[in-house]
Design a protein around this motif. Structure first.
Motif, PDB file in Angstrom:
ATOM      1  N   SER A  15     -83.174 -31.447   8.206  1.00 54.79           N
ATOM      2  CA  SER A  15     -84.080 -32.276   8.994  1.00 54.79           C
ATOM      3  C   SER A  15     -83.513 -33.674   9.185  1.00 54.79           C
ATOM      4  O   SER A  15     -83.901 -34.394  10.097  1.00 54.79           O
ATOM      5  N   SER A  16     -82.571 -34.058   8.310  1.00 56.87           N
ATOM      6  CA  SER A  16     -81.933 -35.368   8.481  1.00 56.87           C
ATOM      7  C   SER A  16     -80.982 -35.335   9.660  1.00 56.87           C
ATOM      8  O   SER A  16     -80.655 -36.356  10.243  1.00 56.87           O
ATOM      9  N   GLY A  17     -80.551 -34.113  10.007  1.00 60.45           N
ATOM     10  CA  GLY A  17     -79.679 -33.962  11.152  1.00 60.45           C
ATOM     11  C   GLY A  17     -78.266 -34.430  10.865  1.00 60.45           C
ATOM     12  O   GLY A  17     -77.909 -34.827   9.755  1.00 60.45           O
ATOM     13  N   TRP A  18     -77.458 -34.342  11.874  1.00 66.32           N
ATOM     14  CA  TRP A  18     -76.078 -34.798  11.746  1.00 66.32           C
ATOM     15  C   TRP A  18     -76.069 -36.321  11.764  1.00 66.32           C
ATOM     16  O   TRP A  18     -76.544 -36.965  12.668  1.00 66.32           O
ATOM     17  N   SER A  19     -75.536 -36.911  10.713  1.00 68.95           N
ATOM     18  CA  SER A  19     -75.524 -38.364  10.643  1.00 68.95           C
ATOM     19  C   SER A  19     -74.262 -38.841   9.956  1.00 68.95           C
ATOM     20  O   SER A  19     -73.585 -38.085   9.252  1.00 68.95           O
ATOM     21  N   ASP A  20     -73.950 -40.096  10.164  1.00 65.92           N
ATOM     22  CA  ASP A  20     -72.772 -40.681   9.533  1.00 65.92           C
ATOM     23  C   ASP A  20     -72.924 -40.722   8.017  1.00 65.92           C
ATOM     24  O   ASP A  20     -71.930 -40.735   7.298  1.00 65.92           O
ATOM     25  N   ARG A  21     -74.181 -40.728   7.540  1.00 67.11           N
ATOM     26  CA  ARG A  21     -74.394 -40.831   6.096  1.00 67.11           C
ATOM     27  C   ARG A  21     -73.773 -39.658   5.354  1.00 67.11           C
ATOM     28  O   ARG A  21     -73.163 -39.823   4.300  1.00 67.11           O
ATOM     29  N   VAL A  22     -73.930 -38.459   5.903  1.00 66.78           N
ATOM     30  CA  VAL A  22     -73.402 -37.269   5.231  1.00 66.78           C
ATOM     31  C   VAL A  22     -71.890 -37.321   5.146  1.00 66.78           C
ATOM     32  O   VAL A  22     -71.305 -37.173   4.066  1.00 66.78           O
ATOM     33  N   SER A  23     -71.237 -37.527   6.275  1.00 64.39           N
ATOM     34  CA  SER A  23     -69.771 -37.573   6.266  1.00 64.39           C
ATOM     35  C   SER A  23     -69.269 -38.752   5.460  1.00 64.39           C
ATOM     36  O   SER A  23     -68.218 -38.673   4.806  1.00 64.39           O
ATOM     37  N   SER A  24     -70.020 -39.847   5.470  1.00 66.69           N
ATOM     38  CA  SER A  24     -69.626 -41.018   4.688  1.00 66.69           C
ATOM     39  C   SER A  24     -69.677 -40.722   3.194  1.00 66.69           C
ATOM     40  O   SER A  24     -68.785 -41.130   2.436  1.00 66.69           O
TER      41      SER A  24
END
Length: 374
Positions: free
Chosen positions: A166-175
């Motif tokens: 639900s957070s979706g694709w975001s820079d936070r995950v890859s970061s």
């Protein structure tokens, strides 16, 4: 034919709808239809129906009917999943079933999410269904699969923590993943962290850095398995809780150095509740005659269930020893408690069925042993 209780309930609901509809919507007939539909077709309680009706209003049940039909086809149950979903996201009933909902449901099924899991998780986290399939869900899936290596693992992450989708694709995950790599955490450890604690994917970089720093300061090597275990503990625990649990161990007889040494060898010792720590330590010291330092040398003992394993097994050992059938010294109690269940039964129950026919039932807690046996 309706029973009297069903007729009474229907009248009560009708009266409730009538009394509420005029006060929450300018168009009372439409609001009355909506509230009635939420109660009778979606299984909401009267209060939840009125609350949900403040967020949507429809003139015809055509679209809601189509939505419910689709949801049922994908495993959503009338008793639990649909009421939860509609309560959490009322506007699902006016979403376009074929354009908004169906492609996402088809996607999750295509990667192997079982229908019961899909319905259960999405009814609790409907925000997943509100994300864009092309711009959010699929890119996140592709990135996650590139790390985990299989759909099966991605499905396990969805099953354990659907909120990460639900957070979706975001820079936070890859970061977060990049930060772990920069700190020297091997890929196998990153996979282990995702599989065991998927919500860490969406925590802030600051919290992730704090957990890594804490583990390294204590003495964990980021390339070893103990680091992953420590991270699992730190990610789910505040600093104050960590300190409180370490204090509990010191109150139970461990020195500060012993507590830190045990944590380095067995990080999961800090995941146990304070109640479990106190009860288990008390049992070992007060009932079995262990020293606190004895438990520190084998901290995995603290993970055992007092009611389901330790007390029943020690009771069996006392009965057998009292009857002269098997001798267990204080040293072997450690091994006795750690034996796999099948091995314990084969070693301590099966050989003595003729001598003590009641032994298995005593072990399973079905009957109490005669006082003279203990």
């Amino acid at each position: 034919m309706y029973s009297f209780s069903q007729q009474l309930r229907a009248k009560q609901n009708a009266a409730f709808i009538s009394s509420c509809s005029s006060s929450v919507c300018e168009n009372a007939p439409e609001k009355s239809l909506t509230v009635s539909y939420l109660i009778n077709s979606c299984g909401l309680s009267s209060n939840n129906a009125v609350s949900a009706s403040k967020k949507l209003c429809f003139k015809s049940p055509e679209k809601p009917d189509a939505v419910l039909k689709l949801l049922r086809e994908y495993g959503f149950t009338d008793a639990q999943d649909i009421p939860k979903l509609v309560t959490a996201w009322p506007n699902v009933l006016v979403a376009c079933p074929n354009k908004t909902l169906l492609p996402k449901l088809q996607f999750f099924r295509s990667i192997g999410v079982p229908l019961p899991v899909l319905a259960q998780k999405l009814s609790i986290y409907p925000s997943v269904l509100q994300r864009s399939l092309e711009n959010s869900i699929i890119p996140f899936y592709n990135y996650l699969r590139s790390i985990l290596g299989s759909n099966e693992r991605v499905v396990r992450v969805f099953s354990r923590a659907p909120m990460v989708f639900s957070s979706g694709w975001s820079d936070r995950v890859s970061s977060s993943i990049s930060f772990l790599r920069e700190r020297g955490v091997p890929e196998s450890a990153i996979v282990s962290l995702i599989m065991s604690n998927p919500p860490f994917l969406i925590i802030t970089k600051e919290k992730l850095a704090s957990c890594i720093d804490r583990a390294v300061e204590i003495g964990f090597d980021v390339t070893e398995s103990g680091f992953v275990q420590a991270m699992k503990v730190f990610l789910g625990m505040s600093e104050s809780t960590l300190k409180r649990k370490m204090e509990v161990y010191r109150m139970c007889g461990w020195s500060e150095s012993e507590t830190m040494d045990v944590f380095l060898r067995y990080p999961y010792c800090l995941k146990f509740s304070e109640k479990k720590i106190k009860f288990n330590m008390g049992y070992f010291v007060n009932e079995l005659g262990f020293k606190a330092s004895d438990v520190a040398r084998c901290p995995v003992l603290l993970s055992l269930s007092l009611d389901k394993r330790m007390e029943p097994r020690c009771l069996v050992a006392r009965i057998l020893t009292g009857k002269g059938l098997k001798y267990t010294s204080g040293v072997s109690v450690n091994k006795l408690l750690r034996l796999p269940e099948d091995t314990f039964l084969e070693s301590y129950i099966v050989p003595y069925e003729k001598d003590v026919p009641e032994l298995l039932d005593i072990y399973l807690g079905k009957i109490e042993p005669p006082p003279q046996w203990i």
